[in-house]
Design a protein around this motif. Structure first.
Motif, short mmCIF file in Angstrom:
data_model
loop_
_atom_site.label_atom_id
_atom_site.label_comp_id
_atom_site.label_asym_id
_atom_site.label_seq_id
_atom_site.Cartn_x
_atom_site.Cartn_y
_atom_site.Cartn_z
N LEU A 14 0.83 -1.21 0.00
CA LEU A 14 0.00 0.00 0.00
C LEU A 14 0.86 1.25 0.00
CD1 LEU A 14 -3.05 -0.80 2.30
CD2 LEU A 14 -3.00 -0.47 -0.17
N LEU A 18 0.64 3.98 -3.06
CA LEU A 18 0.37 5.40 -2.84
C LEU A 18 1.53 6.27 -3.33
CD1 LEU A 18 -1.53 5.24 0.52
CD2 LEU A 18 -2.33 6.38 -1.55
N LEU A 33 -7.44 1.22 -5.13
CA LEU A 33 -7.58 1.78 -3.79
C LEU A 33 -9.04 2.08 -3.47
CD1 LEU A 33 -4.48 4.12 -3.51
CD2 LEU A 33 -4.69 1.69 -3.04
N GLU A 36 -10.62 -1.04 -2.38
CA GLU A 36 -10.21 -1.38 -1.02
C GLU A 36 -10.97 -0.57 0.02
OE1 GLU A 36 -8.26 -3.75 0.45
OE2 GLU A 36 -8.31 -4.59 -1.56
N ILE A 76 -10.36 8.12 -4.25
CA ILE A 76 -10.51 6.83 -3.58
C ILE A 76 -11.72 6.77 -2.64
CG2 ILE A 76 -8.08 6.25 -3.84
CD1 ILE A 76 -7.63 6.85 -0.90
N ASP A 131 -6.02 10.17 2.42
CA ASP A 131 -5.33 8.95 2.00
C ASP A 131 -4.30 8.47 3.01
OD1 ASP A 131 -3.83 11.23 1.36
OD2 ASP A 131 -2.91 10.32 -0.39
#
Length: 166
Positions: A14, A18, A33, A36, A76, A131
């Motif tokens: 992850l 990112l 993402l 998720e 996201i 995020d």
């Protein structure tokens, strides 16, 4: 802030994803993402979105958005709670330095006064998304700005969080 929800640790794949999105502008990875976020929310927090009047994100600066071509948090979290989604709830009123290089005190100083509320939030309960939750200084500043404008409750939702937060 009135609470913090952290979905994943900012590590391993992850963290790499990112970083690819942020620094290599790999927008094609954003749907992964987004999936998720939806999966984790449904798995662990199903139905809690109804407890919020608004769901919004920490806004990316206009300069960074133009440079990348997208706003990562908005991309996201957009499908998390469509009925409550308010992407323009906050705006940045001034550019800030990248925070990842600053210690917590300098982060707080850097983000002080950088947000403005763009909607009526009086008495509202807000889920505020970002995020990466590192020190909490950005979320705290945004929450204080929303509360000063009359928000009743502001809960932070971080897609990932640094190891210091677990």
């Amino acid at each position: 802030m009135d609470g913090i929800i952290l979905l994943y640790k900012y590590q391993n794949q992850l963290q790499r994803l990112l970083q690819e999105i942020k620094f290599a502008k790999q927008a094609g990875l954003l749907p992964l993402l987004r999936e998720e976020v939806i999966w984790a929310w449904q798995e662990y927090f199903a139905g809690q979105e109804r407890h919020y009047d608004y769901v919004s994100c920490i806004p990316t600066s206009p300069e960074r958005r133009r440079q990348r071509g997208f706003d990562i948090p908005q991309e996201i979290f957009v499908a998390l709670a469509p009925a409550q989604w308010r992407p323009e709830l906050l705006t940045r009123v001034r550019r800030t330095l990248p925070l990842f290089e600053l210690d917590p005190q300098l982060r707080r100083e850097e983000v002080a006064g950088c947000f403005r509320v763009q909607a009526d939030v009086v008495g509202r309960k807000i889920l505020l998304c970002d995020d990466i939750y590192t020190s909490g200084s950005t979320m705290e500043e945004a929450a204080q700005t929303l509360k000063a404008a009359g928000a009743d409750r502001v809960v932070a939702l971080g897609f990932t969080a640094s190891k210091d937060n677990w």
